[in-house]
Design an enzyme around this catalytic site. Structure first.
Site, mmCIF file in Angstrom:
data_model
loop_
_atom_site.group_PDB
_atom_site.id
_atom_site.type_symbol
_atom_site.label_atom_id
_atom_site.label_comp_id
_atom_site.label_asym_id
_atom_site.label_seq_id
_atom_site.Cartn_x
_atom_site.Cartn_y
_atom_site.Cartn_z
ATOM 1 N N ASP A 71 0.809 -1.219 0.000
ATOM 2 C CA ASP A 71 0.000 0.000 0.000
ATOM 3 C C ASP A 71 0.841 1.266 0.000
ATOM 4 O OD1 ASP A 71 0.748 -0.904 2.610
ATOM 5 O OD2 ASP A 71 -0.700 0.455 3.534
ATOM 6 N N GLU A 106 -0.390 -2.088 5.179
ATOM 7 C CA GLU A 106 0.555 -1.989 6.301
ATOM 8 C C GLU A 106 0.427 -0.650 7.003
ATOM 9 O OE1 GLU A 106 3.615 -0.914 8.750
ATOM 10 O OE2 GLU A 106 3.561 0.019 6.760
#
Length: 391
Positions: free
Chosen positions: A78, A135
């Protein structure tokens, strides 16, 4: 067994893929395009792929030439809600979103390791490639665990890697024990009657109370905790009022608490609660504290950390590996994996911090493509060595 330092890598395609991911960043649990690019890349290597684990997670499975144990390698996918600052050719095409932490590069590194392992599967056991969503605050690791990624694929140990600006490019660092901090959220609301600024004695002043609270919370680390325990309590937002002649009825403070010891984490929460209550009472206001535990400490298994240091030293030389680096107060949801099974999380240097490449979570950050190759060779090598040791 094939030497991972000698296998060939596609050093044109991997940086191009990294830059493509950088140009098309996606936030936590929205990594649909990213997951598709990764899945297609793995399938092109002949690797079995499963998608949709933990939301947008992708898992690839490389079966060795002989039966044996199973280890995992993980990369995060991400991006962050940050506006990219510099007009690079591969700059973000998504307004307000950029890969400011190098997860694009982590994906490229793991794809490189996949190439090395899949083209020479002369090892006993199985390597599971875990491409993890969310994350950055979304706890995607916990989501994948809840979706059964460890049990479904039989992962016994897991290894990860994160780039660190400020460390020479291609150098490695790891430590046994706690490598990264716990991470908790603080949300504090102060309430009073409010009123005209000319008569503060008729109201409770949430701004003065909030200001005192900001100051008092700094004593948690400075005066109340063991000074040898790395920790921080930071208030990062203070919101109150709408005009210049009214004392507002509410003020909101938000922040974070981080530390490198589980016992200190518990103590910090206790002290924050005590300080909030005492400051509110002293100033005649009400207080509501929401203290949310987010990520635990990232604690490396000592055997796995020592293995990581030896493997890295075998690749780049012992002078380029710190086997007992200092822990830092950044947090990582890789911690959730390490709470379940042994493993280790290591750092790879991204090179110096410059005007063209800032620190992580900075609008000027960029991943250094030169570290894709050493990172990929490290992950391939640690997987092979862990399998051999477990067998």
């Amino acid at each position: 067994m094939t030497d991972p330092a000698s296998g060939t890598l596609d050093l044109a395609r991997l940086p191009a893929t990294r830059r493509d991911l950088h140009a098309h960043p996606e936030l936590a649990f929205d990594e649909h395009r990213t997951a598709g690019v990764i899945a297609d890349y793995l399938r092109g290597l002949g690797i079995e792929v499963t998608t949709g684990i933990g939301g947008t997670g992708v898992v690839g499975v490389i079966v060795g030439g002989r039966p044996g144990p199973t280890v995992g390698l993980r990369a995060d996918m991400d991006a962050l809600p940050i506006v990219e600052e510099l007009p690079r050719e591969h700059a973000s095409t998504v307004q307000g979103v950029m890969h400011a932490c190098g997860h694009d590069g982590h994906c490229a590194i793991l794809l490189g390791a996949a190439e090395l392992l899949s083209t020479a599967p002369d090892f006993a056991g199985t390597v599971v490639l875990v491409f993890q969503p969310a994350e950055e605050g979304g706890a995607g690791a916990a989501a994948m665990i809840a979706d059964g990624v460890l049990e479904k694929f039989g992962i016994l140990e897991i290894y990860g890697l994160h780039n660190i600006p400020g460390i020479p490019a291609g150098h490695f660092a790891v430590r046994p024990g706690t490598q990264l901090a716990s991470f908790d959220d603080l949300d504090i609301v102060l309430r009073a009657t409010g009123g005209h600024a000319m008569a503060p004695h008729l109201t409770g002043d949430v701004i003065v109370a909030g200001s005192a609270l900001v100051t008092e919370l700094q004593t948690v680390v400075a005066r109340r905790l063991d000074p040898l325990v790395p920790a921080v309590v930071s208030i990062t937002q203070f919101t109150a009022g709408t005009t210049n002649n009214v004392l507002p009825p509410t003020a909101r403070l938000r922040g974070t608490a981080r530390c490198l010891e589980a016992a200190a984490r518990t103590e910090i929460e206790k002290l924050v609660r005590q300080i909030c209550e005492s400051v509110a009472a002293a100033h005649g206001v009400e207080v509501e504290l929401t203290y949310e535990h987010r990520y635990p400490c990232t604690v490396n298994d000592p055997v796995a950390a020592a293995r990581s240091a030896r493997v890295a030293a075998g690749l780049v030389g012992p002078d380029r590996v710190d086997p007992n680096c200092a822990g830092i107060l950044a947090a990582e949801d890789f911690a959730f994996f390490l709470n379940e099974i042994p493993g280790a999380y290591a750092f790879i240097g991204n090179g110096p911090i410059t005007a063209e490449s800032g620190p992580v979570h900075n609008p000027a950050y960029d991943f250094n493509d030169a570290i894709i190759e050493p990172g990929a060779r490290y992950l391939a090598a640690i997987a092979r060595q862990a399998l051999a040791d477990l067998a």
